[in-house]
Design an enzyme around this catalytic site. Structure first.
Site, PDB file in Angstrom:
ATOM      1  N   LYS A  44      73.287  83.730  25.985  1.00  0.00           N
ATOM      2  CA  LYS A  44      72.401  84.721  26.631  1.00  0.00           C
ATOM      3  C   LYS A  44      71.280  84.018  27.379  1.00  0.00           C
ATOM      4  CE  LYS A  44      69.020  86.826  23.978  1.00  0.00           C
ATOM      5  NZ  LYS A  44      67.712  86.571  24.566  1.00  0.00           N
ATOM      6  N   ASN A  45      70.710  82.980  26.734  1.00  0.00           N
ATOM      7  CA  ASN A  45      69.518  82.353  27.298  1.00  0.00           C
ATOM      8  C   ASN A  45      69.821  81.346  28.408  1.00  0.00           C
ATOM      9  OD1 ASN A  45      68.091  84.028  25.679  1.00  0.00           O
ATOM     10  ND2 ASN A  45      67.547  82.475  24.145  1.00  0.00           N
ATOM     11  N   CYS A 141      61.966  90.952  23.071  1.00  0.00           N
ATOM     12  CA  CYS A 141      61.696  91.226  21.661  1.00  0.00           C
ATOM     13  C   CYS A 141      60.202  91.273  21.390  1.00  0.00           C
ATOM     14  CB  CYS A 141      62.324  90.140  20.796  1.00  0.00           C
ATOM     15  SG  CYS A 141      64.090  90.356  20.616  1.00  0.00           S
ATOM     16  N   ARG A 146      53.310  87.823  23.811  1.00  0.00           N
ATOM     17  CA  ARG A 146      54.114  86.867  24.585  1.00  0.00           C
ATOM     18  C   ARG A 146      53.500  86.737  25.973  1.00  0.00           C
ATOM     19  NH1 ARG A 146      60.411  87.989  23.523  1.00  0.00           N
ATOM     20  NH2 ARG A 146      60.636  85.974  24.538  1.00  0.00           N
ATOM     21  N   ASP A 331      65.021  80.888  16.736  1.00  0.00           N
ATOM     22  CA  ASP A 331      66.038  81.956  16.661  1.00  0.00           C
ATOM     23  C   ASP A 331      67.025  81.747  15.508  1.00  0.00           C
ATOM     24  OD1 ASP A 331      65.659  83.431  19.458  1.00  0.00           O
ATOM     25  OD2 ASP A 331      65.392  81.290  19.727  1.00  0.00           O
ATOM     26  N   ARG A 439      71.720  93.412  22.681  1.00  0.00           N
ATOM     27  CA  ARG A 439      71.066  92.620  23.734  1.00  0.00           C
ATOM     28  C   ARG A 439      71.598  91.180  23.737  1.00  0.00           C
ATOM     29  NH1 ARG A 439      65.507  91.614  23.044  1.00  0.00           N
ATOM     30  NH2 ARG A 439      66.056  90.262  24.768  1.00  0.00           N
TER      31      ARG A 439
HETATM   32  N1  EPU Z   1      53.809  80.870  25.874  1.00  0.00           N
HETATM   33  C1  EPU Z   1      52.531  81.048  26.330  1.00  0.00           C
HETATM   34  N2  EPU Z   1      52.350  81.347  27.649  1.00  0.00           N
HETATM   35  C2  EPU Z   1      53.407  81.467  28.507  1.00  0.00           C
HETATM   36  C3  EPU Z   1      54.705  81.280  28.025  1.00  0.00           C
HETATM   37  C4  EPU Z   1      54.886  80.973  26.693  1.00  0.00           C
HETATM   38  O1  EPU Z   1      51.554  80.951  25.566  1.00  0.00           O
HETATM   39  O2  EPU Z   1      53.166  81.745  29.698  1.00  0.00           O
HETATM   40  C5  EPU Z   1      54.018  80.561  24.437  1.00  0.00           C
HETATM   41  C6  EPU Z   1      54.730  81.708  23.715  1.00  0.00           C
HETATM   42  O3  EPU Z   1      53.830  82.734  23.368  1.00  0.00           O
HETATM   43  C7  EPU Z   1      55.328  81.001  22.526  1.00  0.00           C
HETATM   44  C8  EPU Z   1      55.690  79.643  23.110  1.00  0.00           C
HETATM   45  O4  EPU Z   1      54.930  79.474  24.297  1.00  0.00           O
HETATM   46  O5  EPU Z   1      54.359  80.821  21.527  1.00  0.00           O
HETATM   47  C9  EPU Z   1      57.144  79.456  23.438  1.00  0.00           C
HETATM   48  O6  EPU Z   1      57.618  80.484  24.285  1.00  0.00           O
HETATM   49  P1  EPU Z   1      58.758  80.217  25.375  1.00  0.00           P
HETATM   50  O7  EPU Z   1      58.186  80.423  26.727  1.00  0.00           O
HETATM   51  O8  EPU Z   1      59.413  78.914  25.073  1.00  0.00           O
HETATM   52  O9  EPU Z   1      59.782  81.384  25.049  1.00  0.00           O
HETATM   53  P2  EPU Z   1      60.540  82.319  26.077  1.00  0.00           P
HETATM   54  O10 EPU Z   1      60.992  81.572  27.265  1.00  0.00           O
HETATM   55  O11 EPU Z   1      59.790  83.583  26.264  1.00  0.00           O
HETATM   56  C10 EPU Z   1      62.955  81.819  25.190  1.00  0.00           C
HETATM   57  C11 EPU Z   1      64.079  82.656  24.655  1.00  0.00           C
HETATM   58  C12 EPU Z   1      63.741  83.086  23.244  1.00  0.00           C
HETATM   59  C13 EPU Z   1      63.548  81.835  22.389  1.00  0.00           C
HETATM   60  C14 EPU Z   1      62.445  80.966  23.004  1.00  0.00           C
HETATM   61  C15 EPU Z   1      62.263  79.660  22.272  1.00  0.00           C
HETATM   62  C16 EPU Z   1      64.958  83.726  26.595  1.00  0.00           C
HETATM   63  C17 EPU Z   1      65.138  84.971  27.375  1.00  0.00           C
HETATM   64  N3  EPU Z   1      64.251  83.821  25.501  1.00  0.00           N
HETATM   65  O12 EPU Z   1      61.815  82.674  25.204  1.00  0.00           O
HETATM   66  O13 EPU Z   1      64.858  83.776  22.765  1.00  0.00           O
HETATM   67  O14 EPU Z   1      63.203  82.213  21.085  1.00  0.00           O
HETATM   68  O15 EPU Z   1      62.768  80.671  24.376  1.00  0.00           O
HETATM   69  O16 EPU Z   1      63.409  78.889  22.348  1.00  0.00           O
HETATM   70  O17 EPU Z   1      65.469  82.664  26.964  1.00  0.00           O
HETATM   71  C18 EPU Z   1      66.020  85.468  21.684  1.00  0.00           C
HETATM   72  O18 EPU Z   1      67.032  85.011  22.206  1.00  0.00           O
HETATM   73  O19 EPU Z   1      66.036  86.362  20.805  1.00  0.00           O
HETATM   74  C19 EPU Z   1      64.725  84.958  22.083  1.00  0.00           C
HETATM   75  C20 EPU Z   1      63.573  85.536  21.763  1.00  0.00           C
END
Ligand code: EPU
Length: 459
Positions: A44-45, A141, A146, A331, A439
């Site tokens: 998915k990611n 989620c 976030r 995850d 999802r």
């Molecule tokens: N963060 C910030 N500011 C930002 C972006 C991120 O403070 O602008 C913080 C977040 O709050 C968090 C940390 O950085 O504490 C890491 O967040 P990250 O940006 O790495 O996560 P993401 O890109 O929103 C993706 C996956 C998640 C997975 C995480 C970590 C997707 C769509 N989502 O989220 O997957 O847990 O990376 O590997 O790719 C899931 O599949 O259920 C899921 C939530």
């Protein structure tokens, strides 16, 4: 609060409808080991990001190994709003034709908002193609705050102008986008993808420090390289991107979904079962496999998958800290926690990536587990991941006899852990708000059926 809860439930049932889920509620008769084979397809990611990357090409792209999950359908609809023609997934193959990209009306964009966090990654490609991006309220989620500050700061570094309006965020680039030096405060997956998708067509060279290096990001880089991008991976989480003027479409088979694979592995362990996960690969699961082995699970790496099973006898407690790659993924902890509730002794899971990703455990306690969440985390002399301000810790004391209960799915991974707990528990459980699970877990109902689970749709 009530509003956001009800809109979440609406999103969830829509997610289920998108993939033809019969009902949003399931009744599970637990206590039977899951045995059999499941297939996992593309992650998915990665898939959703590769779909966005297709926007950057001047010719159609072909993406293979695409799972039928609602996040894919949402991104397909979002791309449709911008005039990208996306075929129906036929045996996991999507054809994405971006040759007629056009502006979209905010109401059309907004109608799809709230359902996913992927729209934020449209920024770079839309700025290159249309000179403007509108970002509505984001979904995904609910696992704590976030923020998108890293994304917006990165876009500003490229020369974009970010305006907040009552509708959402409007981003423009009147002077075009120029390569930038960016250092992320944390190796965020999404922000790294934002930089990659923007830098590949920006003028000049971009240096990204403290980048995320998850396998799905490496696969996105492979997609972009196939399109014509020039991207250099350097040691210490540094990536250099040389902007190019044109990108073409790609043909790519998506990397397997290691989160789904780890979920089925934990399901085998928690239910005392034996599951072959076809499509799973060892290199991307190394850290998970170490923990799985320490808990007492057995695995066998085969040519086309990995077999995971409970060998009988007691399971052992472990201490785990979630982390960015190559650490233990955030995850993976939710399904694992269900298995840890069956280990003999005290396990600790430190959640260091998100600020509120242990809330799901309260329902496991209703099912008989003994899990105490420490909202400010816990000190530990043996841990390797540095402490973060936002972290929490779960202390799981086992083994607990799980019994049936009525539980409501709060988020994707927590929701899958409820299915596992209900399958491991004695008696009958009802799991509602099931749509959220579609999802990210392709055909999970059919897969459960194939593994011998005893359930029926309710209500
Ligand atoms: N963060 C910030 N500011 C930002 C972006 C991120 O403070 O602008 C913080 C977040 O709050 C968090 C940390 O950085 O504490 C890491 O967040 P990250 O940006 O790495 O996560 P993401 O890109 O929103 C993706 C996956 C998640 C997975 C995480 C970590 C997707 C769509 N989502 O989220 O997957 O847990 O990376 O590997 O790719 C899931 O599949 O259920 C899921 C939530």
């Amino acid at each position: 609060m009530a509003d956001s809860a009800s809109s979440l439930t609406k999103d969830a049932s829509k997610a289920g409808e998108r993939v033809g889920l019969k009902s949003d509620k399931i009744t599970i008769h637990g206590g039977k080991p899951l045995r059999g084979t499941v297939d996992v397809r593309g992650a998915k990611n990665l898939v959703t990001k590769a779909m966005v990357a297709a926007l950057l090409g001047e010719s159609p792209s072909v993406l293979q190994g695409v799972p039928m999950i609602s996040d894919v359908k949402i991104v397909r609809d979002m791309l449709g709003v911008y005039g990208v023609r996306v075929s129906s997934p036929d045996d996991g193959v999507l054809v994405l034709d971006p040759t007629n990209v056009e502006r979209a009306h905010f109401t059309e964009i907004d109608a799809l908002a709230g359902a996913s966090r992927i729209p934020i990654l449209f920024c770079g490609p839309l700025l290159h193609r249309l000179g403007e991006a509108l970002i509505p309220d984001l979904g995904g989620c609910r696992i704590g705050d976030r923020p998108i500050d890293f994304h917006m700061d990165a876009l500003r570094a490229f020369g974009a102008i970010v305006d907040k309006s009552y509708e959402g965020i409007r981003i423009t680039a009147p002077d075009g986008l120029k390569g930038a030096n960016i250092e992320l405060p944390y190796p965020s997956v999404g922000a790294t993808e934002q930089v990659l998708l923007t830098a590949v067509r920006a003028e000049g060279v971009t240096e990204l420090k403290n980048a995320a290096i998850e396998p799905e990001i490496m696969d996105l880089i492979a997609v972009l390289q196939k399109m014509g991008a020039i991207i250099w991976l350097e040691p210490n989480r540094t990536i250099f991107i040389e902007g190019v003027e044109h990108l073409e479409g790609y043909t790519h088979r998506a990397i397997f979904d290691r989160n789904e694979a780890a979920s089925w592995a934990s399901a085998a362990l928690a239910t005392g079962g034996d599951i072959v996960v076809k499509g799973a690969r060892q290199p991307e699961l190394m850290t998970f496999l170490n923990v799985f082995r320490k808990v007492g699970g057995k695995f066998d790496v085969q040519e086309d998958g990995i077999r995971f099973w409970h060998p009988g006898g007691p399971l052992s407690p472990v201490q785990v800290e979630t982390d960015v790659h190559p650490g233990f993924m955030t995850d993976w902890q939710q399904p694992l926690i269900v298995a840890l509730s069956q280990a003999e002794g005290v396990s600790v899971v430190h959640e260091t990536v998100y600020e509120n990703r242990l809330g799901f455990t309260s329902a496991l306690n209703e099912m008989g587990a003994d899990i105490v969440v420490h909202q400010d985390g816990l000190e530990s002399v043996t841990r390797r991941v540095p402490r973060r301000k936002l972290e929490q810790a779960a202390v799981i004391t086992g083994p607990s006899k799980l019994h049936g209960a009525d539980v409501h799915v709060p988020d994707l991974r927590g929701g899958f852990s409820y299915l596992i707990a209900a399958l491991a528990a004695e008696g009958t459980s009802t799991v509602s708000n099931l749509g959220i699970i579609s999802r990210g877990y392709e055909g999970f109902v059919e897969k459960l059926e194939g593994l011998g689970a005893d359930f029926e749709f309710a209500g």
